[in-house]
Design a protein around this motif. Structure first.
Motif, PDB file in Angstrom:
ATOM      1  N   ARG A 102       0.805  -1.154   0.073  1.00 41.49           N
ATOM      2  CA  ARG A 102       0.166   0.058   0.147  1.00 41.49           C
ATOM      3  C   ARG A 102       0.903   1.298   0.013  1.00 41.49           C
ATOM      4  N   CYS A 103       2.059   1.309   0.648  1.00 35.37           N
ATOM      5  CA  CYS A 103       2.837   2.111   0.808  1.00 35.37           C
ATOM      6  C   CYS A 103       4.112   2.028  -0.090  1.00 35.37           C
ATOM      7  N   ILE A 104       3.981   2.377  -1.162  1.00 37.11           N
ATOM      8  CA  ILE A 104       5.188   2.080  -2.261  1.00 37.11           C
ATOM      9  C   ILE A 104       6.274   2.685  -1.901  1.00 37.11           C
ATOM     10  N   ILE A 105       7.686   1.665  -2.004  1.00 34.00           N
ATOM     11  CA  ILE A 105       8.926   2.320  -1.975  1.00 34.00           C
ATOM     12  C   ILE A 105       9.588   2.075  -3.305  1.00 34.00           C
ATOM     13  N   ARG A 106      10.061   2.920  -4.056  1.00 35.42           N
ATOM     14  CA  ARG A 106      10.193   2.950  -5.338  1.00 35.42           C
ATOM     15  C   ARG A 106      11.642   2.623  -5.550  1.00 35.42           C
ATOM     16  N   LEU A 107      11.714   1.723  -6.698  1.00 35.25           N
ATOM     17  CA  LEU A 107      13.018   1.300  -6.861  1.00 35.25           C
ATOM     18  C   LEU A 107      14.008   2.402  -7.404  1.00 35.25           C
ATOM     19  N   PRO A 108      15.399   2.446  -6.952  1.00 35.00           N
ATOM     20  CA  PRO A 108      16.127   3.881  -7.314  1.00 35.00           C
ATOM     21  C   PRO A 108      16.445   3.864  -8.634  1.00 35.00           C
ATOM     22  N   VAL A 109      17.065   2.599  -9.311  1.00 35.20           N
ATOM     23  CA  VAL A 109      17.533   2.715 -10.474  1.00 35.20           C
ATOM     24  C   VAL A 109      17.214   1.490 -11.215  1.00 35.20           C
ATOM     25  N   PRO A 110      15.856   0.969 -11.233  1.00 39.76           N
ATOM     26  CA  PRO A 110      15.752  -0.285 -11.963  1.00 39.76           C
ATOM     27  C   PRO A 110      16.214  -0.708 -13.448  1.00 39.76           C
ATOM     28  N   VAL A 111      16.389   0.301 -14.273  1.00 36.60           N
ATOM     29  CA  VAL A 111      16.850  -0.003 -15.750  1.00 36.60           C
ATOM     30  C   VAL A 111      18.450  -0.518 -15.316  1.00 36.60           C
ATOM     31  N   LEU A 112      19.118   0.795 -14.769  1.00 35.62           N
ATOM     32  CA  LEU A 112      20.659   0.366 -14.472  1.00 35.62           C
ATOM     33  C   LEU A 112      20.864  -0.978 -13.867  1.00 35.62           C
ATOM     34  N   GLU A 113      19.943  -1.551 -13.047  1.00 37.90           N
ATOM     35  CA  GLU A 113      20.149  -2.886 -12.215  1.00 37.90           C
ATOM     36  C   GLU A 113      19.890  -4.075 -12.979  1.00 37.90           C
ATOM     37  N   MET A 114      18.961  -3.895 -13.857  1.00 37.70           N
ATOM     38  CA  MET A 114      18.688  -4.668 -14.892  1.00 37.70           C
ATOM     39  C   MET A 114      19.870  -4.922 -16.137  1.00 37.70           C
ATOM     40  N   MET A 115      20.455  -3.818 -16.342  1.00 34.86           N
ATOM     41  CA  MET A 115      21.477  -3.417 -17.419  1.00 34.86           C
ATOM     42  C   MET A 115      22.668  -4.242 -16.775  1.00 34.86           C
ATOM     43  N   TYR A 116      22.807  -4.124 -15.675  1.00 35.59           N
ATOM     44  CA  TYR A 116      24.077  -4.864 -14.999  1.00 35.59           C
ATOM     45  C   TYR A 116      23.811  -6.315 -15.000  1.00 35.59           C
ATOM     46  N   MET A 117      22.662  -6.884 -14.891  1.00 36.75           N
ATOM     47  CA  MET A 117      22.348  -8.238 -15.060  1.00 36.75           C
ATOM     48  C   MET A 117      22.697  -8.799 -16.379  1.00 36.75           C
ATOM     49  N   TRP A 118      22.602  -7.818 -17.556  1.00 38.51           N
ATOM     50  CA  TRP A 118      22.895  -8.289 -18.998  1.00 38.51           C
ATOM     51  C   TRP A 118      24.054  -7.876 -19.397  1.00 38.51           C
ATOM     52  N   ASN A 119      25.065  -7.545 -18.208  1.00 39.22           N
ATOM     53  CA  ASN A 119      26.438  -7.120 -18.563  1.00 39.22           C
ATOM     54  C   ASN A 119      26.477  -5.862 -19.238  1.00 39.22           C
ATOM     55  N   GLY A 120      25.551  -5.082 -19.159  1.00 39.11           N
ATOM     56  CA  GLY A 120      25.455  -3.808 -19.945  1.00 39.11           C
ATOM     57  C   GLY A 120      26.544  -2.709 -20.034  1.00 39.11           C
ATOM     58  N   PHE A 121      27.051  -2.867 -18.548  1.00 37.70           N
ATOM     59  CA  PHE A 121      28.151  -1.688 -18.208  1.00 37.70           C
ATOM     60  C   PHE A 121      29.366  -2.029 -19.050  1.00 37.70           C
ATOM     61  N   SER A 122      29.799  -3.182 -19.370  1.00 33.64           N
ATOM     62  CA  SER A 122      30.813  -3.622 -20.281  1.00 33.64           C
ATOM     63  C   SER A 122      30.629  -2.818 -21.518  1.00 33.64           C
ATOM     64  N   MET A 123      29.281  -2.837 -22.134  1.00 38.96           N
ATOM     65  CA  MET A 123      29.100  -2.147 -23.396  1.00 38.96           C
ATOM     66  C   MET A 123      29.552  -0.599 -23.386  1.00 38.96           C
ATOM     67  N   ILE A 124      29.430  -0.013 -22.288  1.00 40.53           N
ATOM     68  CA  ILE A 124      29.795   1.364 -22.266  1.00 40.53           C
ATOM     69  C   ILE A 124      30.891   1.731 -21.809  1.00 40.53           C
ATOM     70  N   SER A 125      31.906   0.836 -21.398  1.00 45.81           N
ATOM     71  CA  SER A 125      33.157   1.009 -20.865  1.00 45.81           C
ATOM     72  C   SER A 125      34.060   1.547 -22.038  1.00 45.81           C
ATOM     73  N   LYS A 126      33.681   1.512 -23.239  1.00 47.38           N
ATOM     74  CA  LYS A 126      34.654   1.900 -24.357  1.00 47.38           C
ATOM     75  C   LYS A 126      34.134   3.373 -24.376  1.00 47.38           C
ATOM     76  N   ARG A 127      33.036   3.957 -23.983  1.00 45.76           N
ATOM     77  CA  ARG A 127      32.572   5.041 -24.438  1.00 45.76           C
ATOM     78  C   ARG A 127      32.429   6.047 -23.058  1.00 45.76           C
ATOM     79  N   PRO A 128      33.450   6.808 -22.741  1.00 44.66           N
ATOM     80  CA  PRO A 128      33.515   7.629 -21.392  1.00 44.66           C
ATOM     81  C   PRO A 128      32.305   8.558 -21.166  1.00 44.66           C
ATOM     82  N   GLU A 129      31.859   8.994 -22.273  1.00 48.12           N
ATOM     83  CA  GLU A 129      30.693  10.003 -22.181  1.00 48.12           C
ATOM     84  C   GLU A 129      29.413   8.981 -21.688  1.00 48.12           C
ATOM     85  N   LEU A 130      29.188   7.908 -21.966  1.00 44.23           N
ATOM     86  CA  LEU A 130      28.233   6.853 -21.685  1.00 44.23           C
ATOM     87  C   LEU A 130      28.460   6.651 -20.192  1.00 44.23           C
ATOM     88  N   THR A 131      29.546   6.435 -19.799  1.00 38.92           N
ATOM     89  CA  THR A 131      29.737   6.083 -18.319  1.00 38.92           C
ATOM     90  C   THR A 131      29.477   7.253 -17.599  1.00 38.92           C
TER      91      THR A 131
END
Length: 715
Positions: free
Chosen positions: A588-617
């Motif tokens: 009833r009292c919702i506590i929002r997820l802070p960064v759900p997209v980034l957390e799921m992005m980590y599950m799919w190893n997405g942070f390695s994709m942006i490691s070559k592009r400093p501006e994305l990081t």
């Protein structure tokens, strides 16, 4: 399968030779890779009832479609088509369905007699389809009744031929041989069952007398009849395989050689008997000898591939243990055929005919696929599989698949797709996120030149650019892949998934939401995941910003648990993760997820994709800093520690990408030291230890990294 005109055209045409069949299949494959999917199927369809290669490729295309649509009717259609492919290899069976209607003294043609032994298998195939399409007990019983019907027909034939009213014409020896094969095969096979199960089967009317079965099969094998080869084949399988694998490993070489002798004299170049002669030499410890009987070898390769693909459909469509075991037996049978073919083709006595490149490509695909796939299994499971006779050598598998992919053969596309999936998906998602882009690009180059608008290869080209961090180039290629064809929407879904992540890396949440929305409406693969991502993207937008299509993230998060599904009997891990994360929106009292997209992005190893592009990081770091600020300003709640640790873990990855290794180490350590305070997201601790160990490896601190990995294993 085809309309009347096509069927008549096929029947009125002269039978194709192996070389002609392969040429036409290659033309059809060219059409397929140039996005003319319907024309490709139309070219194959007229000859699917006469050519095993037309049937196999046609079934393969339909199975690829079924794997992507995941529609039950597509899987059912693929199963039926694959069954037809096996039937084509075994040719035509006897037309008469009721023995009592047969005229006295009627003789059977050679083709019909050869097909008679297939009847039981035809019944078994229908039973297998029953098990595939429905898992309930009623369907299981129906399948069993089909098997029993097959046995009863053999039994009735046996009784009929022993009666005084049976007029034994000049073809009777062939009929008798067929009956000996059927009754003998059932008795010998059922005798291998455990005693308790055998008693139940005997109560149901079957017979499992091993000696009687062997005597009938010996009689059938030693008589000059059209079934002697099949009788001999089954007895030889028993003497050279079953007694070796299920027994002490000795086999009965003496009996096998006695049985083989007349066949070797009559068929000095018969591939089947050369194979078993080689098998007896193998058991005796000498090298296998073999000559080339090309048609039979190609049939073996086709049959093995049919078995392998039918097993894949079994795992996809049915989740019960019986189907799992049956699928496993198909896999093992397929592997053994590929293994024997590989040994045979490497022998000095193997004559390489004009179609050998296609046979070699098929074997490279089979052996390579098995080795590469099994190498991905955990070491303990792999040891058990190796004990059972399989091989899981990754490098060997890759080398065979590379050879198959670079040759101009019918399986080159399948070999290339498997290797590309490994380099651009498996090594990224299951590994450290790096992939092997160089090898993927080398493999893609000739296919891109030959099929410049081929949707499959445009997709993999986009994937390689994505791994390299060239996100804009990847987006352009994925969009080209969608524009290249409109017949198979499933190709679009693959591109939509990647486009969703590409826009996520650019923090274009609305465009990412757009593709997640398309997937949730059009694709069946993981609706829970797609809806979760829609909700996640909306939650990343400012509270006062309008939501697309009037959607609300809270409502979407609440839908996620209701959309769970199972693939091969299991829910995908990412889907389970999404459901767990979405649960907090039920309160009833919702506590929002802070960064759900980034957390799921980590599950799919997405942070390695942006490691070559400093501006994305840098952009991701800004998002995390803002989320961290919001958490610091929020009141103390039960999810607070968990949410802070999520941000610490993701910040650590960004800092690592930026080269700030000491700061990254501090972030990972903060997660580890919070272990006892974390209430829900327990995955954070072992994952932070793994990330810290990878950081240490990059710094050359190998011993410390190994200790951390051991600790992560038991946290």
């Amino acid at each position: 399968m085809s309309n009347g005109n096509e069927a008549n055209a096929a029947e009125n045409s002269s039978p194709m030779t192996l070389e002609e069949s392969l040429d036409e299949c290659m033309e059809a494959l060219d059409l397929f890779l140039n996005n003319h999917f319907s024309e490709s199927l139309d070219k194959l369809r007229p000859r699917v009832n006469e050519s095993m290669y037309h049937a196999l490729i046609y079934a393969t295309v339909l199975e690829m479609q079924a794997m992507m649509t995941f529609q039950p009717e597509d899987i059912s259609n693929a199963g039926n088509t694959m069954k037809s492919a096996q039937e084509v290899c075994q040719r035509f069976r006897r037309k008469s369905a009721v023995l009592s209607n047969k005229s006295v003294g009627e003789s059977l043609t050679e083709v019909q007699l050869h097909a008679e032994a297939c009847y039981a298998e035809c019944q078994l195939q229908r039973a297998a389809l029953t098990f595939l399409q429905d898992e309930n007990m009623v369907s299981f019983i129906k399948g069993g009744l089909k098997v029993r019907n097959s046995y009863l027909i053999y039994k009735e034939l046996h009784t009929f031929t022993k009666s005084h009213s049976c007029n034994k014409g000049p073809s009777h020896v062939h009929l008798e041989g067929g009956i000996s094969f059927g009754i003998g095969a059932f008795n010998l096979t059922l005798s291998l069952f455990p005693p308790r199960i055998l008693k139940v089967l005997e109560f149901a009317g079957f017979s499992g007398d091993k000696e009687y079965g062997l005597s009938l099969l010996h009689n059938g094998a030693t008589g000059m009849n059209l079934r002697s080869m099949l009788c001999a084949l089954l007895v030889l399988c028993y003497y050279t395989f079953l007694t070796v694998i299920l027994g002490t490993g000795e086999g009965d070489v003496t009996e096998a050689e006695k049985l083989l002798k007349p066949f070797r004299l009559r068929y000095p170049r018969g591939a089947i008997f050369l194979f078993f002669a080689g098998r007896t030499e193998e058991i005796k410890g000498t090298l296998m000898r073999s000559d080339d009987r090309r048609l039979q070898l190609h049939a073996e390769a086709c049959y093995a591939e049919c078995q392998l693909q039918r097993a894949a459909l079994t795992f996809l469509q049915d989740e019960n243990m019986v189907s799992f075991i049956k699928g496993g037996l198909k896999v093992r049978n397929s592997y053994l055929i590929y293994k024997e073919l590989h040994t045979f083709t490497k022998s000095h006595s193997c004559n390489k005919g004009p179609s050998h490149v296609h046979l070699e490509g098929g074997i490279s695909f089979g052996i390579g696929a098995f080795n590469l796939t099994l190498s991905l299994f955990p070491p303990r499971i792999l040891k058990v599989l190796e004990f059972a006779g399989f091989s899981g050598d990754k490098e060997y598998g890759l080398s065979l698949l590379h050879n198959g992919a670079t040759g101009m053969n019918l399986r080159s596309m399948l070999c290339a797709l498997l290797v590309l999936c490994y380099y651009t998906f498996l090594t990224v998602i299951l590994g450290t996120g790096e992939g092997d882009v160089t090898e993927a690009e080398k493999l893609l180059k000739p296919f891109r030149l030959r099929y410049p608008r081929g949707a499959i290869f445009l997709f993999f080209a986009g994937r390689t650019e994505e791994i390299k961090g060239n996100i804009d180039e990847a987006i352009a290629l994925f969009e080209d892949g969608c524009k290249a064809q409109q017949a198979w929407k499933q190709f679009h879904h693959m591109c939509y998934w990647e486009l969703m992540w590409c826009y996520s890396y650019k923090r274009d949440w609305k465009m990412a939401y757009f593709y997640a929305d398309l997937l949730s409406k059009e694709s069946r693969w993981s609706k829970a995941m797609y809806v979760y991502m829609k909700a996640a993207y909306l939650s990343m937008l400012p509270m006062d910003e309008s939501r697309p299509f009037g959607d609300n993230e809270v409502d979407l998060f609440r839908q996620v648990p209701t959309l769970k599904q199972k693939i091969a009997g299991k829910s995908p891990p990412t889907e389970k993760f999404a459901i767990r994360k979405a649960r907090r929106y039920k309160a009833r009292c919702i506590i929002r997820l802070p960064v759900p997209v980034l957390e799921m992005m980590y599950m799919w190893n997405g942070f390695s994709m942006i490691s070559k592009r400093p501006e994305l990081t840098d952009g991701m770091m800004q998002t995390l800093v803002e989320a961290e600020r919001c958490l610091l300003e929020s009141p103390e709640k039960e999810y607070l520690v968990d949410d802070r640790c999520v941000i610490y873990l993701l910040k650590g990855l960004c800092l690592k990408n930026q080269g700030l290794l000491q700061a990254a180490e501090e972030c990972f350590n903060k997660v580890f030291t919070s272990e006892k305070k974390i209430k829900f997201d327990h995955y954070l601790v072992p994952n932070s230890l793994v990330e810290l160990s990878l950081l240490y490896i990059a710094q050359g601190r190998r011993d410390e990294a190994i200790k951390l990995l051991h600790k992560a294993k038991y946290v």
